[in-house]
Design an enzyme around this catalytic site. Structure first.
Site, PDB file in Angstrom:
ATOM      1  N   ASP A   2       0.870  -1.169   0.000  1.00 43.20           N
ATOM      2  CA  ASP A   2       0.000   0.000   0.000  1.00 43.20           C
ATOM      3  C   ASP A   2       0.901   1.211   0.000  1.00 43.20           C
ATOM      4  O   ASP A   2       1.998   1.181   0.546  1.00 43.20           O
ATOM      5  CB  ASP A   2      -0.878   0.063   1.261  1.00 43.20           C
ATOM      6  CG  ASP A   2      -0.096   0.576   2.452  1.00 43.20           C
ATOM      7  OD1 ASP A   2       0.671  -0.215   3.027  1.00 43.20           O
ATOM      8  OD2 ASP A   2      -0.195   1.768   2.783  1.00 43.20           O
ATOM      9  N   CYS A  21      -1.041   3.013 -21.923  1.00 42.57           N
ATOM     10  CA  CYS A  21      -1.939   2.949 -20.765  1.00 42.57           C
ATOM     11  C   CYS A  21      -3.393   3.027 -21.230  1.00 42.57           C
ATOM     12  O   CYS A  21      -3.729   3.799 -22.118  1.00 42.57           O
ATOM     13  CB  CYS A  21      -1.625   4.094 -19.809  1.00 42.57           C
ATOM     14  SG  CYS A  21      -2.772   4.238 -18.422  1.00 42.57           S
ATOM     15  N   HIS A  42      -4.828   8.061 -13.867  1.00 40.00           N
ATOM     16  CA  HIS A  42      -3.702   7.527 -14.639  1.00 40.00           C
ATOM     17  C   HIS A  42      -2.693   6.814 -13.747  1.00 40.00           C
ATOM     18  O   HIS A  42      -2.294   5.676 -14.022  1.00 40.00           O
ATOM     19  CB  HIS A  42      -2.982   8.611 -15.454  1.00 40.00           C
ATOM     20  CG  HIS A  42      -1.677   8.090 -15.963  1.00 40.00           C
ATOM     21  ND1 HIS A  42      -1.597   7.245 -17.051  1.00 40.00           N
ATOM     22  CD2 HIS A  42      -0.412   8.175 -15.455  1.00 40.00           C
ATOM     23  CE1 HIS A  42      -0.340   6.847 -17.206  1.00 40.00           C
ATOM     24  NE2 HIS A  42       0.402   7.410 -16.250  1.00 40.00           N
TER      25      HIS A  42
END
Ligand code: ZN
Length: 349
Positions: A234, A272, A303
């Protein structure tokens, strides 16, 4: 796990998170219990319903945020008394209360309450916090709430090999569902982090439980950690740097505030699949950041989270097809100027 400190991954809806490929997110015991409080979230149906996220949630135990409060806390053997950063009110967290809060939030994975210290402190203090963490681990397990809530233990011990080994042995002896490595990404060097992970990886070699490296999430760090057996991460880094106009790409970090980007009609990253890259140019994002338009923060965040989760999928694939070294070399080269980006407080909002 994208980090949803305040019951939201900043600037992203649950739909955005699903589209980005998020499988699990992190919620924050310290922040959510101060506001809006765990009891209120429980009355409103639990954290999943409250924030409308139907995937798994891991909650931290509050240990890291309490550590970040520095002068605003007092630690004793029973728990920690601290002053709220919001209104100066006094609060107390103990292993039992941290587990109760996480049960009220209804997360899928709860973390044991631990004491994190600066690894640069004298060894005796690092050892004392580690031993307290072990006692608190047993108390956390003894008060675990719902049987369907998994509980992970946390290994401490700073960057001292002997202490880390002692902590691996104490924590892995307990019936936790997973093992977390805490106390890293708090100012130690990259070499110290890698050496500590080497120690932990060797000691856990025969342990089948998932391993979670807390608070780490720069592109290069993923490779260092996965190579040493880490499964879960994380970090607020992808979302936090996005809000400053820094986006991550296969070619490295791109600053959308650079003047040159204002005439760049290419997407952030042609490879992407995110909403920003499918529909918009770098020039448009550069304009939004300069005009301080809210959409800038959302698109840049979407993004970075999409690219980061895609990188981890590629990393997983590279382990299967043998291209790990090649993939890592490309990312290390692209991010060579950013090798020290995730030191100190990089992973605390
Ligand atoms: Zn994108």
């Amino acid at each position: 796990m994208p980090v949803g400190t305040q019951a939201t991954v900043k600037a992203m809806t649950p739909g955005d998170l699903h589209a980005a490929g998020a499988q699990m997110i992190l919620g924050n015991t310290y922040h959510l219990n101060l506001r809006p409080t765990a009891e209120r979230i429980a009355r409103l149906g639990g954290l999943h319903r409250f924030m409308a996220w139907d995937g798994p949630i891991l909650t931290d135990s509050g240990g890291f945020q309490v550590f970040s409060l520095a002068d605003l806390r007092r630690v004793d053997d029973d728990g920690v008394t601290f002053t709220s950063h919001l209104d100066g009110s006094t609060h107390r967290l103990t292993p039992e209360r941290a587990m109760e809060i996480q049960a009220l939030l209804g997360s899928d994975i709860a973390m044991a309450f631990d004491q994190l210290v600066d690894p640069a402190l004298p060894r005796v203090q690092v050892a004392e916090a580690m031993e307290r963490t072990h006692r608190w681990a047993a108390r956390s397990l003894a008060t675990r709430g719902r049987p369907e809530q998994a509980v992970f233990g946390i290994i401490q011990g700073g960057v001292d090999t002997e202490l880390r080994l002692a902590s691996v042995s104490a924590i892995s002896a307990l019936p936790f569902d997973g093992i977390a490595v805490g106390g890293l990404s708090v100012g130690e060097s990259k070499a110290e982090m890698a050496a500590t992970l080497d120690t932990v990886a060797d000691a856990l070699a025969d342990d089948p439980r998932p391993r979670y490296l807390m608070g780490v999430g720069s592109p290069v760090d993923f490779f260092t950690a996965v190579e040493r057996g880490i499964d879960l991460f994380d970090c607020v880094l992808p979302t936090r740097v996005a809000r400053t106009g820094q986006v991550w790409t296969d070619a490295g970090r791109l600053n959308l505030r650079n003047a040159a980007v204002q005439d760049d009609s290419e997407p952030i990253d042609a490879g992407c699949a995110c909403e920003a890259c499918r529909n918009h140019s770098r020039a448009y994002l550069a304009h939004l950041f300069r005009a301080r338009e809210l959409l800038a923060y959302r698109l840049a965040t979407v993004h970075n989270v999409t690219w980061t989760l895609a990188l981890l999928r590629r990393l997983r694939g590279s382990l299967l097809d043998g291209s790990f070294t090649e993939l890592r070399a490309g990312i290390v080269q692209a991010f060579r100027r950013d090798v020290d980006v995730s030191g100190a407080d990089a992973c605390d909002e």
